[in-house]
Design an enzyme around this catalytic site. Structure first.
Site, PDB file in Angstrom:
ATOM      1  NE  ARG A  55      21.447  30.935  50.516  1.00  0.00           N
ATOM      2  CZ  ARG A  55      20.629  29.745  51.136  1.00  0.00           C
ATOM      3  NH1 ARG A  55      21.421  28.440  51.171  1.00  0.00           N
ATOM      4  NH2 ARG A  55      19.404  29.805  51.420  1.00  0.00           N
ATOM      5  CE1 TYR A 107      44.894  41.930  50.230  1.00  0.00           C
ATOM      6  CE2 TYR A 107      43.498  40.181  50.911  1.00  0.00           C
ATOM      7  CZ  TYR A 107      43.453  41.561  50.620  1.00  0.00           C
ATOM      8  OH  TYR A 107      42.667  42.419  50.732  1.00  0.00           O
ATOM      9  CG  ASP A 177      45.952  33.705  46.865  1.00  0.00           C
ATOM     10  OD1 ASP A 177      45.726  33.700  45.585  1.00  0.00           O
ATOM     11  OD2 ASP A 177      45.521  34.264  47.592  1.00  0.00           O
ATOM     12  CE  LYS A 202      43.055  42.066  44.049  1.00  0.00           C
ATOM     13  NZ  LYS A 202      42.471  41.398  45.099  1.00  0.00           N
TER      14      LYS A 202
HETATM   15  N1  PLP Z   1      44.533  37.045  47.479  1.00  0.00           N
HETATM   16  C1  PLP Z   1      45.103  37.685  47.082  1.00  0.00           C
HETATM   17  C2  PLP Z   1      46.858  37.491  46.568  1.00  0.00           C
HETATM   18  C3  PLP Z   1      44.771  39.118  47.018  1.00  0.00           C
HETATM   19  O1  PLP Z   1      45.613  40.081  46.615  1.00  0.00           O
HETATM   20  C4  PLP Z   1      43.668  39.333  47.432  1.00  0.00           C
HETATM   21  C5  PLP Z   1      43.209  41.057  47.338  1.00  0.00           C
HETATM   22  O2  PLP Z   1      43.776  41.783  47.228  1.00  0.00           O
HETATM   23  C6  PLP Z   1      42.646  38.362  47.888  1.00  0.00           C
HETATM   24  C7  PLP Z   1      43.297  37.090  47.880  1.00  0.00           C
HETATM   25  C8  PLP Z   1      41.447  38.813  48.377  1.00  0.00           C
HETATM   26  O3  PLP Z   1      40.373  38.836  47.297  1.00  0.00           O
HETATM   27  P1  PLP Z   1      39.487  40.101  47.584  1.00  0.00           P
HETATM   28  O4  PLP Z   1      39.624  41.105  47.445  1.00  0.00           O
HETATM   29  O5  PLP Z   1      38.611  39.534  46.158  1.00  0.00           O
HETATM   30  O6  PLP Z   1      38.380  39.525  48.619  1.00  0.00           O
END
Ligand code: PLP
Length: 382
Positions: A55, A107, A177, A202
């Site tokens: 971990r 998001y 992000d 992604k």
């Molecule tokens: N940030 C963005 C722009 C996203 O599109 C997403 C998920 O769709 C996330 C964060 C969250 O990521 P995760 O689904 O891997 O937890």
């Protein structure tokens, strides 16, 4: 966590394939081994070889952390079990009553995490494009600006450098992000951002077969605190998941080039199409934040959103009528996807300042033949 010397003499593509991924010194294995051991032998108390308990640190994870940190031009990289686990780690930097300023297009899960899980935090959703208004209405208790650029799902872009200047002058950190752009197209730390967050699920993973998250940063003190929480809260990825993300990252540059080229072919179809009300793509000169995107991105990305003149019924019909574009959540992988944000990825934002139009469709344009993708969308629109 690792602190990494940026191998700045290597180009992006070379770092993607090699950084953190030297052949295994014992066996010569060219591919980073999936290191499943949860614990590591010590030759005396404290006499370990850099790993004690999986971990806290794991060799496959360390390879991934070194590689993606290098792609972001960061000293530090931290891998997580999901994008939201990575985001959660950042939000834990804040104290009760601190305010998060986030864009009013982001998001939906990020908004849900801030507003429904970190309930001791205050938040304000603002239009980050209007920086005069941002300065005028700046809440004094803001400790963190959460900046998505391009945003999900409206693909709005913001000038990272400008927002960093505003936030830093007022004592707030900026977390960007970078999921939609990826480090291949945009490196937020180079514009002064404090932390970069990714849903590695992604484009970094790139094949719709692994959920993961990542943080990249330069600051020593922040890195200590985030590393402490990564271990103490334990939202770490499994070694196999680290291997999958690392394998995906090797081809990030070539995939992104194709994603961008295919997205352009789709945009060419949509612009001026009689069924389409508005095309949202950062390359379009009238797109909100086009100038910022042109300044800070190498290219404009593989995501395309558009609204339909026929309202939500028309949007739902098109989403159901494509055959190559699979109707599914998520994005950033080799295969093309279509979704209705209002009812799918952003359903949790309904009734909030982040609610999205119900005639909106979002495309994650894959790396298939552009002509096939254009033909599929054309038949669905007709
Ligand atoms: N940030 C963005 C722009 C996203 O599109 C997403 C998920 O769709 C996330 C964060 C969250 O990521 P995760 O689904 O891997 O937890």
């Amino acid at each position: 966590m690792g602190e990494f010397e940026e191998q700045s003499t290597w180009g992006f593509e070379t770092r993607a394939v090699h950084t953190g991924q030297d052949p295994d010194p014992v066996t010569g294995a060219v591919v980073t081994p999936i290191s499943l051991s949860t614990t590591f032998a010590q030759d005396g108390v404290g006499g370990h070889k850099g790993f004690e308990y999986s971990r806290s640190g794991n060799p496959t994870r360390a390879a991934l952390e070194a590689c993606v940190a290098s792609l972001e031009g960061a000293h530090y990289g931290l891998a997580f079990a999901s994008g939201l686990a990575a985001e959660d780690n950042v939000l834990r930097l804040l104290r009760s009553g601190d305010r998060v300023l986030l864009g009013n297009d982001a998001y939906g899960g990020t908004f849900r995490l801030i507003s429904k899980v970190h309930t001791s935090l205050a938040w304000t959703a603002v239009d980050l494009i209007d920086t005069n208004r941002l300065v005028a209405d700046w809440p004094d208790d803001t400790k963190l600006v959460w900046l998505e650029t391009p945003t999900n799902p409206l693909l709005r872009c913001f000038d990272i450098e400008q927002i960093v200047d505003i936030a830093h002058a007022r004592g707030a950190l900026v977390c960007v992000d970078n999921t939609f752009a990826t480090p291949f197209l945009q490196q937020p730390l180079s514009f002064g951002a404090d932390v970069v967050v990714h849903s590695a699920t992604k484009y970094l993973g790139g094949h719709s077969d692994v959920v993961g998250g990542f943080l990249a940063l330069d600051d020593d003190e922040l890195a200590d605190r985030l590393t402490f929480t990564q271990n103490a809260a334990g939202g770490v990825p499994a070694p196999f998941d680290c291997y999958l993300v690392l394998r995906g990252v090797k081809t990030l540059a070539v995939r992104m080039e194709r994603h961008c080229a295919n997205a352009r072919a789709i945009v060419d179809l949509l612009v001026g199409h009689p069924a389409v009300e508005r095309v949202l793509y950062p390359q379009l000169p009238d797109h909100p934040g086009h100038a910022a995107a042109a300044k800070q991105m190498r290219d404009f990305g593989g995501m395309v959103s558009f609204t339909l003149k026929g309202g939500s019924d028309a949007a739902l019909r098109v989403a159901a009528a494509t055959t190559l574009f699979t109707l599914a959540e998520s994005l950033g992988a080799v295969e093309s996807l279509i979704e209705h944000p209002g009812r799918m990825t952003h359903a949790s934002a309904a009734g909030s300042p982040l609610e999205v139009p119900d005639n909106l469709l979002r495309l994650s344009v894959g790396i298939e033949s552009a002509a096939d993708l254009v033909a599929d969308l054309e038949q669905a629109l007709s």
